[in-house]
Design a protein around this motif. Structure first.
Motif, PDB file in Angstrom:
ATOM      1  N   PHE A  67       0.835  -1.205   0.125  1.00  0.00           N
ATOM      2  CA  PHE A  67       0.223   0.122  -0.012  1.00  0.00           C
ATOM      3  C   PHE A  67       0.759   1.300   0.090  1.00  0.00           C
ATOM      4  O   PHE A  67       0.640   2.251  -0.842  1.00  0.00           O
ATOM      5  CB  PHE A  67      -0.854   0.147   1.451  1.00  0.00           C
ATOM      6  CG  PHE A  67      -2.086  -0.806   1.138  1.00  0.00           C
ATOM      7  CD1 PHE A  67      -2.983  -0.503   0.024  1.00  0.00           C
ATOM      8  CD2 PHE A  67      -2.453  -1.833   2.133  1.00  0.00           C
ATOM      9  CE1 PHE A  67      -4.207  -1.336  -0.315  1.00  0.00           C
ATOM     10  CE2 PHE A  67      -3.504  -2.654   1.901  1.00  0.00           C
ATOM     11  CZ  PHE A  67      -4.386  -2.305   0.749  1.00  0.00           C
ATOM     12  N   SER A  68       1.824   1.279   0.797  1.00  0.00           N
ATOM     13  CA  SER A  68       2.840   2.475   0.843  1.00  0.00           C
ATOM     14  C   SER A  68       3.608   2.673  -0.483  1.00  0.00           C
ATOM     15  O   SER A  68       4.124   3.772  -0.768  1.00  0.00           O
ATOM     16  CB  SER A  68       3.858   2.319   1.907  1.00  0.00           C
ATOM     17  OG  SER A  68       3.232   2.406   3.236  1.00  0.00           O
ATOM     18  N   SER A  69       3.503   1.416  -1.261  1.00  0.00           N
ATOM     19  CA  SER A  69       4.456   1.804  -2.574  1.00  0.00           C
ATOM     20  C   SER A  69       3.823   2.381  -3.594  1.00  0.00           C
ATOM     21  O   SER A  69       4.128   2.515  -4.569  1.00  0.00           O
ATOM     22  CB  SER A  69       4.970   0.246  -2.928  1.00  0.00           C
ATOM     23  OG  SER A  69       5.888  -0.093  -2.105  1.00  0.00           O
ATOM     24  N   GLN A  70       2.439   2.420  -3.572  1.00  0.00           N
ATOM     25  CA  GLN A  70       1.488   2.939  -4.309  1.00  0.00           C
ATOM     26  C   GLN A  70       1.695   4.495  -4.423  1.00  0.00           C
ATOM     27  O   GLN A  70       2.033   5.057  -3.653  1.00  0.00           O
ATOM     28  CB  GLN A  70      -0.143   3.080  -4.109  1.00  0.00           C
ATOM     29  CG  GLN A  70      -0.535   1.431  -4.114  1.00  0.00           C
ATOM     30  CD  GLN A  70      -1.939   1.434  -3.553  1.00  0.00           C
ATOM     31  OE1 GLN A  70      -2.416   2.365  -3.063  1.00  0.00           O
ATOM     32  NE2 GLN A  70      -2.534   0.267  -3.881  1.00  0.00           N
ATOM     33  N   ASP A  71       2.008   4.838  -5.918  1.00  0.00           N
ATOM     34  CA  ASP A  71       2.180   6.407  -5.925  1.00  0.00           C
ATOM     35  C   ASP A  71       0.995   7.103  -5.507  1.00  0.00           C
ATOM     36  O   ASP A  71      -0.087   6.464  -5.230  1.00  0.00           O
ATOM     37  CB  ASP A  71       2.709   7.019  -7.394  1.00  0.00           C
ATOM     38  CG  ASP A  71       1.585   6.611  -8.608  1.00  0.00           C
ATOM     39  OD1 ASP A  71       0.492   6.670  -8.175  1.00  0.00           O
ATOM     40  OD2 ASP A  71       1.997   6.396  -9.588  1.00  0.00           O
ATOM     41  N   SER A  72       1.105   8.472  -5.453  1.00  0.00           N
ATOM     42  CA  SER A  72      -0.240   9.397  -5.087  1.00  0.00           C
ATOM     43  C   SER A  72      -1.434   9.333  -5.731  1.00  0.00           C
ATOM     44  O   SER A  72      -2.396   9.144  -5.094  1.00  0.00           O
ATOM     45  CB  SER A  72       0.482  10.855  -4.947  1.00  0.00           C
ATOM     46  OG  SER A  72       0.674  11.273  -6.321  1.00  0.00           O
ATOM     47  N   ASP A  73      -1.241   8.810  -7.098  1.00  0.00           N
ATOM     48  CA  ASP A  73      -2.296   8.814  -8.070  1.00  0.00           C
ATOM     49  C   ASP A  73      -3.425   7.665  -7.564  1.00  0.00           C
ATOM     50  O   ASP A  73      -4.425   7.525  -7.551  1.00  0.00           O
ATOM     51  CB  ASP A  73      -2.020   8.967  -9.498  1.00  0.00           C
ATOM     52  CG  ASP A  73      -1.631  10.267  -9.867  1.00  0.00           C
ATOM     53  OD1 ASP A  73      -1.932  11.050  -9.179  1.00  0.00           O
ATOM     54  OD2 ASP A  73      -0.858  10.338 -10.900  1.00  0.00           O
ATOM     55  N   GLU A  74      -2.443   6.362  -7.567  1.00  0.00           N
ATOM     56  CA  GLU A  74      -3.059   5.010  -7.337  1.00  0.00           C
ATOM     57  C   GLU A  74      -3.603   5.129  -5.930  1.00  0.00           C
ATOM     58  O   GLU A  74      -4.749   4.625  -5.768  1.00  0.00           O
ATOM     59  CB  GLU A  74      -1.836   4.089  -7.154  1.00  0.00           C
ATOM     60  CG  GLU A  74      -1.582   3.267  -8.393  1.00  0.00           C
ATOM     61  CD  GLU A  74      -0.500   2.421  -8.334  1.00  0.00           C
ATOM     62  OE1 GLU A  74      -1.118   1.190  -8.514  1.00  0.00           O
ATOM     63  OE2 GLU A  74       0.522   2.541  -7.817  1.00  0.00           O
ATOM     64  N   SER A  75      -2.959   5.835  -4.999  1.00  0.00           N
ATOM     65  CA  SER A  75      -3.346   5.858  -3.495  1.00  0.00           C
ATOM     66  C   SER A  75      -4.632   6.734  -3.468  1.00  0.00           C
ATOM     67  O   SER A  75      -5.577   6.210  -2.821  1.00  0.00           O
ATOM     68  CB  SER A  75      -2.382   6.299  -2.633  1.00  0.00           C
ATOM     69  OG  SER A  75      -2.802   6.342  -1.084  1.00  0.00           O
ATOM     70  N   ALA A  76      -4.554   7.755  -4.171  1.00  0.00           N
ATOM     71  CA  ALA A  76      -5.651   8.644  -3.945  1.00  0.00           C
ATOM     72  C   ALA A  76      -6.890   8.115  -4.686  1.00  0.00           C
ATOM     73  O   ALA A  76      -8.031   8.362  -4.346  1.00  0.00           O
ATOM     74  CB  ALA A  76      -5.485  10.032  -4.622  1.00  0.00           C
ATOM     75  N   SER A  77      -6.667   7.327  -5.780  1.00  0.00           N
ATOM     76  CA  SER A  77      -7.804   6.776  -6.384  1.00  0.00           C
ATOM     77  C   SER A  77      -8.532   5.737  -5.517  1.00  0.00           C
ATOM     78  O   SER A  77      -9.567   5.532  -5.787  1.00  0.00           O
ATOM     79  CB  SER A  77      -7.220   6.157  -7.740  1.00  0.00           C
ATOM     80  OG  SER A  77      -8.189   5.318  -8.362  1.00  0.00           O
ATOM     81  N   LEU A  78      -7.819   4.791  -4.839  1.00  0.00           N
ATOM     82  CA  LEU A  78      -8.272   3.708  -3.978  1.00  0.00           C
ATOM     83  C   LEU A  78      -9.061   4.399  -3.074  1.00  0.00           C
ATOM     84  O   LEU A  78     -10.347   4.087  -2.778  1.00  0.00           O
ATOM     85  CB  LEU A  78      -6.902   3.031  -3.603  1.00  0.00           C
ATOM     86  CG  LEU A  78      -7.547   1.652  -2.719  1.00  0.00           C
ATOM     87  CD1 LEU A  78      -8.730   0.931  -3.310  1.00  0.00           C
ATOM     88  CD2 LEU A  78      -6.436   1.046  -1.978  1.00  0.00           C
ATOM     89  N   SER A  79      -8.573   5.504  -1.933  1.00  0.00           N
ATOM     90  CA  SER A  79      -8.973   6.117  -1.192  1.00  0.00           C
ATOM     91  C   SER A  79     -10.430   6.860  -1.516  1.00  0.00           C
ATOM     92  O   SER A  79     -11.423   6.995  -0.958  1.00  0.00           O
ATOM     93  CB  SER A  79      -8.396   6.793  -0.372  1.00  0.00           C
ATOM     94  OG  SER A  79      -7.740   7.910  -0.935  1.00  0.00           O
ATOM     95  N   GLY A  80     -10.140   7.419  -2.905  1.00  0.00           N
ATOM     96  CA  GLY A  80     -11.402   7.963  -3.407  1.00  0.00           C
ATOM     97  C   GLY A  80     -12.652   7.298  -3.908  1.00  0.00           C
ATOM     98  O   GLY A  80     -13.631   7.617  -3.326  1.00  0.00           O
ATOM     99  N   GLU A  81     -12.272   6.179  -4.221  1.00  0.00           N
ATOM    100  CA  GLU A  81     -13.458   5.187  -4.678  1.00  0.00           C
ATOM    101  C   GLU A  81     -14.191   4.768  -3.230  1.00  0.00           C
ATOM    102  O   GLU A  81     -15.314   4.700  -3.183  1.00  0.00           O
ATOM    103  CB  GLU A  81     -12.687   4.126  -5.272  1.00  0.00           C
ATOM    104  CG  GLU A  81     -12.437   4.357  -6.789  1.00  0.00           C
ATOM    105  CD  GLU A  81     -11.785   3.031  -7.400  1.00  0.00           C
ATOM    106  OE1 GLU A  81     -11.919   2.074  -6.847  1.00  0.00           O
ATOM    107  OE2 GLU A  81     -11.158   3.284  -8.255  1.00  0.00           O
ATOM    108  N   VAL A  82     -13.529   4.411  -2.305  1.00  0.00           N
ATOM    109  CA  VAL A  82     -13.987   3.992  -0.853  1.00  0.00           C
ATOM    110  C   VAL A  82     -14.649   5.205  -0.300  1.00  0.00           C
ATOM    111  O   VAL A  82     -15.774   5.025  -0.054  1.00  0.00           O
ATOM    112  CB  VAL A  82     -12.645   3.491   0.309  1.00  0.00           C
ATOM    113  CG1 VAL A  82     -13.405   3.273   1.517  1.00  0.00           C
ATOM    114  CG2 VAL A  82     -12.087   2.347  -0.453  1.00  0.00           C
ATOM    115  N   ALA A  83     -14.081   6.438  -0.381  1.00  0.00           N
ATOM    116  CA  ALA A  83     -14.880   7.572  -0.002  1.00  0.00           C
ATOM    117  C   ALA A  83     -16.236   7.883  -0.557  1.00  0.00           C
ATOM    118  O   ALA A  83     -17.149   8.269   0.034  1.00  0.00           O
ATOM    119  CB  ALA A  83     -13.944   8.838  -0.027  1.00  0.00           C
TER     120      ALA A  83
END
Length: 176
Positions: free
Chosen positions: A30-46
């Motif tokens: 999870f920590s290796s995801q770049d900011s776009d991947e991480s934001a996309s995942l948490s944005g979908e959950v949000a």
């Protein structure tokens, strides 16, 4: 302690340690995801949560809460696994397993700090001291919760044995 029980304790300690290492790899991924991947995942959950709650809050507010809750829960699992591993190891060594709360929290602090440092090398990510504190809080809370459950279970077992002795259901240590 019998040899079989000691062997079981050390095997359980090793199994929980292996699970903690596997979980650390999950955290690392999870920590290796770049900011776009991480934001996309948490944005979908949000978005799912906002839609479910029919909330008017901005998804960025919900996303921030989700990210910090994820930190807390990720390290809650890590802390639980480390607690179990160290508790069985300490029990095998003849020490109180409750000392494991210290060991598991220290392991979480070290891993959380190294994880945040790792994030400074990931594009668009940064390492945050407050995230180390949130991570540590999750590990400590989970370890403390397990410790409390063990204490209550131990106390209930002691009370139950005493009640049985009082009722004449078991032999007391004096009559043996």
């Amino acid at each position: 302690m019998s040899q079989n029980r000691a062997t079981a304790d050390i095997l359980l300690a090793a199994a929980f340690l292996a699970l903690a290492v596997i979980w650390a790899v999950v955290i690392y991924s999870f920590s290796s995801q770049d900011s776009d991947e991480s934001a996309s995942l948490s944005g979908e959950v949000a978005q799912v949560i906002a839609d479910t709650l029919e909330s008017d809050d901005s998804s960025s507010d919900i996303e921030h809460i989700i990210r910090k809750t994820a930190h807390f829960l990720e390290y809650g699992v890590f802390g639980s696994l480390m607690f179990a591993s160290t508790a069985f190891f300490l029990k095998w060594r003849g020490r109180k397993p409750y000392l494991a709360i210290i060991a598991s929290t220290l392991a979480a602090i070290i891993y959380a700090a190294s994880d945040e440092y790792h994030q400074t090398f990931v594009p668009g990510r940064s390492g945050e001291v407050k995230d180390v504190l949130i991570d540590t809080s999750g590990a400590l809370a989970a370890s403390a919760f397990i410790c409390l459950i063990l204490r209550l279970r131990e106390r209930k077992s002691t009370v139950s044995t005493q009640e049985q002795e009082d009722a004449g259901c078991t032999q007391s240590s004096e009559s043996r």
